[in-house]
Design a protein around this motif. Structure first.
Motif, PDB file in Angstrom:
ATOM      1  N   PRO A   6       1.493  -1.314   8.930  1.00 20.31           N
ATOM      2  CA  PRO A   6       2.748  -1.292   8.160  1.00 20.31           C
ATOM      3  C   PRO A   6       3.723  -2.318   8.727  1.00 20.31           C
ATOM      4  O   PRO A   6       3.785  -2.523   9.943  1.00 20.31           O
ATOM      5  CB  PRO A   6       3.258   0.136   8.362  1.00 20.31           C
ATOM      6  CG  PRO A   6       2.072   0.919   8.815  1.00 20.31           C
ATOM      7  CD  PRO A   6       1.206  -0.031   9.569  1.00 20.31           C
ATOM      8  N   LEU A   7       4.470  -2.961   7.859  1.00 20.84           N
ATOM      9  CA  LEU A   7       5.369  -4.040   8.280  1.00 20.84           C
ATOM     10  C   LEU A   7       6.816  -3.617   8.042  1.00 20.84           C
ATOM     11  O   LEU A   7       7.160  -3.129   6.956  1.00 20.84           O
ATOM     12  CB  LEU A   7       5.049  -5.313   7.475  1.00 20.84           C
ATOM     13  CG  LEU A   7       5.466  -6.651   8.068  1.00 20.84           C
ATOM     14  CD1 LEU A   7       4.792  -6.879   9.414  1.00 20.84           C
ATOM     15  CD2 LEU A   7       5.127  -7.793   7.105  1.00 20.84           C
ATOM     16  N   GLU A   9       5.062  -2.230   2.522  1.00 21.34           N
ATOM     17  CA  GLU A   9       4.530  -3.557   2.819  1.00 21.34           C
ATOM     18  C   GLU A   9       3.629  -3.484   4.049  1.00 21.34           C
ATOM     19  O   GLU A   9       4.000  -2.897   5.065  1.00 21.34           O
ATOM     20  CB  GLU A   9       5.686  -4.532   3.061  1.00 21.34           C
ATOM     21  CG  GLU A   9       5.251  -5.989   3.174  1.00 21.34           C
ATOM     22  CD  GLU A   9       6.430  -6.938   3.295  1.00 21.34           C
ATOM     23  OE1 GLU A   9       6.218  -8.156   3.254  1.00 21.34           O
ATOM     24  OE2 GLU A   9       7.580  -6.446   3.449  1.00 21.34           O
ATOM     25  N   CYS A  10       2.456  -4.100   3.948  1.00 24.35           N
ATOM     26  CA  CYS A  10       1.482  -4.050   5.041  1.00 24.35           C
ATOM     27  C   CYS A  10       0.869  -5.429   5.243  1.00 24.35           C
ATOM     28  O   CYS A  10       0.905  -6.291   4.348  1.00 24.35           O
ATOM     29  CB  CYS A  10       0.367  -3.051   4.745  1.00 24.35           C
ATOM     30  SG  CYS A  10       0.915  -1.348   4.544  1.00 24.35           S
ATOM     31  N   ILE A  11       0.285  -5.620   6.418  1.00 29.53           N
ATOM     32  CA  ILE A  11      -0.477  -6.829   6.711  1.00 29.53           C
ATOM     33  C   ILE A  11      -1.847  -6.402   7.232  1.00 29.53           C
ATOM     34  O   ILE A  11      -2.001  -5.316   7.786  1.00 29.53           O
ATOM     35  CB  ILE A  11       0.227  -7.724   7.748  1.00 29.53           C
ATOM     36  CG1 ILE A  11       0.487  -6.938   9.050  1.00 29.53           C
ATOM     37  CG2 ILE A  11       1.508  -8.303   7.195  1.00 29.53           C
ATOM     38  CD1 ILE A  11       0.995  -7.811  10.179  1.00 29.53           C
ATOM     39  N   VAL A  12      -2.815  -7.277   7.019  1.00 33.30           N
ATOM     40  CA  VAL A  12      -4.167  -7.014   7.493  1.00 33.30           C
ATOM     41  C   VAL A  12      -4.505  -8.038   8.564  1.00 33.30           C
ATOM     42  O   VAL A  12      -4.472  -9.256   8.313  1.00 33.30           O
ATOM     43  CB  VAL A  12      -5.191  -7.088   6.341  1.00 33.30           C
ATOM     44  CG1 VAL A  12      -6.601  -6.805   6.873  1.00 33.30           C
ATOM     45  CG2 VAL A  12      -4.821  -6.107   5.228  1.00 33.30           C
ATOM     46  N   VAL A  13      -4.799  -7.548   9.766  1.00 30.12           N
ATOM     47  CA  VAL A  13      -5.146  -8.406  10.897  1.00 30.12           C
ATOM     48  C   VAL A  13      -6.445  -7.898  11.495  1.00 30.12           C
ATOM     49  O   VAL A  13      -6.524  -6.744  11.930  1.00 30.12           O
ATOM     50  CB  VAL A  13      -4.033  -8.412  11.964  1.00 30.12           C
ATOM     51  CG1 VAL A  13      -4.425  -9.317  13.137  1.00 30.12           C
ATOM     52  CG2 VAL A  13      -2.716  -8.852  11.371  1.00 30.12           C
ATOM     53  N   VAL A  50       0.853  -1.181   0.000  1.00 32.66           N
ATOM     54  CA  VAL A  50       0.000   0.000   0.000  1.00 32.66           C
ATOM     55  C   VAL A  50       0.894   1.238   0.000  1.00 32.66           C
ATOM     56  O   VAL A  50       1.708   1.417   0.905  1.00 32.66           O
ATOM     57  CB  VAL A  50      -0.942   0.019   1.229  1.00 32.66           C
ATOM     58  CG1 VAL A  50      -1.800   1.281   1.209  1.00 32.66           C
ATOM     59  CG2 VAL A  50      -1.819  -1.220   1.253  1.00 32.66           C
ATOM     60  N   ASP A  51       0.720   2.083  -1.032  1.00 30.03           N
ATOM     61  CA  ASP A  51       1.552   3.294  -1.168  1.00 30.03           C
ATOM     62  C   ASP A  51       3.033   2.955  -1.122  1.00 30.03           C
ATOM     63  O   ASP A  51       3.850   3.670  -0.534  1.00 30.03           O
ATOM     64  CB  ASP A  51       1.220   4.308  -0.065  1.00 30.03           C
ATOM     65  CG  ASP A  51      -0.109   5.000  -0.294  1.00 30.03           C
ATOM     66  OD1 ASP A  51      -0.609   4.950  -1.436  1.00 30.03           O
ATOM     67  OD2 ASP A  51      -0.644   5.578   0.667  1.00 30.03           O
TER      68      ASP A  51
END
Length: 711
Positions: free
Chosen positions: A625-626, A615-619, A611-612
């Motif tokens: 942000p990761l 690296e991101c995660i969805v929980v 995203v933008d």
């Protein structure tokens, strides 16, 4: 000033007066809201009077004069000759500021600067009754005038307060030169009155016996009391005749009535020792012929007792039994407490090491010894931490004055409410939190609370409320500064962010309300159109956030437009020992402060999103942000070394949460923070170092600094 004064006496004055002056600031503001509180008036009067008395003993004339003038004002107020109003409080608070300034000079062993003449004149004018032409009311002396014989003149105090050393010496000389009989009592006063006048201490057994000898002749009184006739009855003139049984309990103190009764039996009803001493003493120690003793019954079973001899010396008993209790406190240098805390920290490290070694051993006795060491170390750590604890009231005590002065400057009506003032936290934290909290409270009054007419139009009471609270939450302290003012407008904050170039319009529009509130912590950010001496430069909140971050704390904002704003601060109880989550990045150990850790889970890194460009995660429908911090902190780590599965630690900074990818989780461990050496000081993202349970060195991660530098 008596610069050669005993340092111990000076320190006692500084401690006592310092506590009184801290209370006075809060009491004066409270008095303005409750002008008819007589207990509060008396407490403030006593406060100024006590400080004046101590300053007079040390010959601090400037401090004495200012306190005396303020004391006179409150004497007029408590006698209902004048009413408390805002103008009077302005002058008195200015006087308190001058007293505090002089007190700091004394603390630095400097001669105090006298208060301005106009201030003393203003205080003297306020000390006069409100009726025109009435004379000012003088402050009463510090204590009742000592009871002395009429023949001994008591010197007058020059300033209407405590007598000086020279006057006290004159009083002692006059007492010493007079006859002992005349010094014994005045108008029937008890024998110890003369001693009280001379020094203020109670007389001892020997002094009381000497007084009796002076009254009745050397050795006559005691001899007559204890000498028995052949039949066992006391000789004539014995005190025991008709005196009744001694007080119940044997060694209990006699009452005032019993003591007066004893004097009546010694000298005749209504007589006094001075009347006896003026005439010749009878051979048996009986009363003078000029005074007829009351008729006494013949010998009775009570008369045969020799207990009255004890009763005659009983007045000395209060000296022994009512003596002040031994001191239960001791003044300790804070550096010594810091040294003890450091040694306890080293003990915690040794405990951690032994626990790790004990876990690898099968020896049951070893396990028991390590468990006992763990209990003792934990208790010792808690006890030492408690010695460094201070109530947060030390910080809260200054806010009533801050709010009162600021509200008058801004023509606002503000009520300050405080909760949890007795909450304890580390002394270093108390000092460190002082400035940030002052700024936040000033911001609430300046930015939050609206002017009275604006509040009325909005359907609110004219007087706004600022609430300051503190409570302990586990091993942390939770502070809250809340106001019922206008709240913050997210759209206005977005507009300001675009104007100052912090965001472009598209990015600003995507900011959540919470992210907009956090914009006020940006350097140079302010919603004020005009700069004043209170706010507008945009540096205050930036400094507050930095300071809270240095304390390993968190700060967050909750606001609702038209309803008010609440700022929450969470800081650890102590800075010396920190609970952490130990992690491994490659073969290197790192410690994450547990206060920042929100949750931990195992993650399939192949299912991340971009995203933008990040690296991101969805929980649970939340996007985090990761960050692969191994690439930042471990030399040689590259992107291709990333495994498919890894542990993710969600950490929080205020209201923002991110995920850190780590190789291994070791577990929770209490660590002692050690500063980095000169070569490593200022390393981005590092708060210090510690020694782990397995004897290795681990770096302690400073999460905000790490993300600011690398993220």
């Amino acid at each position: 000033m008596a610069l050669d004064a005993d340092e111990e006496i000076l320190q006692d004055f500084l401690v006592e007066a310092g506590e009184i002056l801290e209370k006075l600031s809060e009491q004066l503001v409270d008095l303005e809201q409750h002008p008819d509180d007589s207990d509060l008036l008396n407490a403030i009067f006593r406060g100024f009077h006590t400080v004046k008395g101590g300053a007079g003993f040390l010959q601090l004339e400037a401090l004495v004069n200012c306190c005396h003038a303020a004391e006179n004002v409150f004497d007029t107020l408590r006698n209902h000759k004048r009413q408390v109003d805002a103008e009077l409080m302005d002058v008195v608070l200015e006087a308190l500021d001058q007293v505090n300034a002089m007190f700091e000079q004394v603390r630095n062993h400097e001669e105090p600067t006298p208060a301005p003449d106009h201030l003393i004149v203003a205080l003297d004018a306020l000390a006069q009754p409100a009726e025109a032409g009435a004379a000012p009311t003088a402050a009463p002396p510090a204590s009742p005038a000592p009871e002395v014989p009429a023949a001994v003149p008591v010197p007058e105090s020059q300033d209407g307060g405590d007598i000086t050393d020279d006057e006290f010496e004159q009083l002692l000389d006059a007492l010493t030169e007079g006859e002992a009989g005349a010094a014994g009592a005045d108008n029937g006063s008890p024998p110890e009155a003369s001693d009280t006048a001379a020094g203020g201490d109670e007389i001892t057994d020997d002094e009381f016996e000497a007084l009796l000898d002076q009254l009745h002749g050397k050795g006559r009184f005691s001899g007559d009391v204890v000498t028995k006739t052949g039949g066992g009855a006391p000789a004539s003139g014995s005190v025991g005749e008709g005196s009744g049984t001694p007080p119940a309990g044997g060694d209990d103190l006699i009452t005032d009535d019993e003591f007066e009764k004893l004097l009546d039996e010694l000298h005749g009803k209504g007589g006094s020792p001075s009347g006896i001493a003026s005439g010749p003493a009878s051979p048996s120690g009986a009363v003078s012929p000029k005074q007829e003793p009351p008729a006494k019954p013949a010998a009775t079973p009570r008369v045969e007792k020799t207990e009255p001899a004890k009763a005659s010396t009983r007045p000395a008993a209060p000296t022994r039994e009512s003596a002040p209790v031994a001191e239960t406190t001791v003044r300790v240098d804070t550096k010594r407490l810091d040294d003890i805390m450091n040694m306890v920290g080293e003990l915690v490290l040794v405990r951690n090491r032994l626990q790790r070694l004990g876990a690898d051993s099968d020896d049951e006795q070893m396990h028991k010894a390590v468990a006992n060491l763990d209990v003792v170390t934990t208790d010792l750590q808690a006890a030492v931490m408690q010695t460094r604890m201070q109530p947060i009231k030390k910080v809260f005590g200054r806010f009533p004055r801050v709010v009162r002065d600021l509200a008058r400057n801004l023509n606002k009506e503000v009520n300050l409410v405080m909760h949890g003032e007795d909450t304890d936290l580390d002394k270093n934290l108390v000092e460190a939190l002082s400035d940030p909290l002052v700024h936040l409270v000033r911001n609430s009054v300046d930015h939050g609370i609206e002017p009275p007419d604006v509040r009325e139009k909005a359907g609110k009471p004219r007087m706004g409320t600022v609430t300051l609270s503190a409570e302990q939450e586990g091993d942390h302290i939770l502070l809250a500064i809340e106001d019922d003012g206008a709240g913050m407008d997210p759209n206005r904050l977005r507009q300001k962010a675009v104007e100052k170039g912090l965001y472009d319009q598209d990015a600003a529009d995507r900011l959540t309300d919470q992210e907009c509130f956090n914009l006020i912590f940006a350097a140079g950010f302010s919603t004020k159109e005009q700069i004043s001496d209170v706010s507008g430069r945009g540096v205050g909140m930036d400094v507050v956030k930095t300071k809270i971050g240095q304390l390993n704390g968190q700060i967050s904002i909750v606001s609702e437009q038209g309803k008010g704003t609440k700022i929450l601060i969470k800081v650890p109880l102590t800075l010396a020992i920190m609970p952490t989550l130990m992690i491994m990045l490659g073969d290197q150990s790192f410690a994450l402060p547990l206060v920042n850790v929100v949750e931990i889970f195992h993650l399939d890194l192949t299912k991340t999103n971009i995203v933008d460009g990040r690296e991101c995660i969805v929980v649970r429908d939340k996007v985090f942000p990761l960050f692969h911090i191994k690439r930042w902190l471990v030399k040689g780590a590259a992107a291709q070394d990333t495994p498919d599965n890894a542990h993710v630690v969600i950490v929080a900074m205020g209201t923002k949460q991110v995920g850190f990818v780590v190789d291994q989780l070791v577990g929770q461990e209490e660590v002692v923070i050690k500063p980095l050496g000169r070569a490593l000081q200022g390393t981005p993202g590092m708060a210090g170092a510690t020694i782990t349970g397995d004897g290795r060195i681990a770096l302690i991660i400073d999460v905000p600094s790490l993300l600011q530098h690398y993220g």
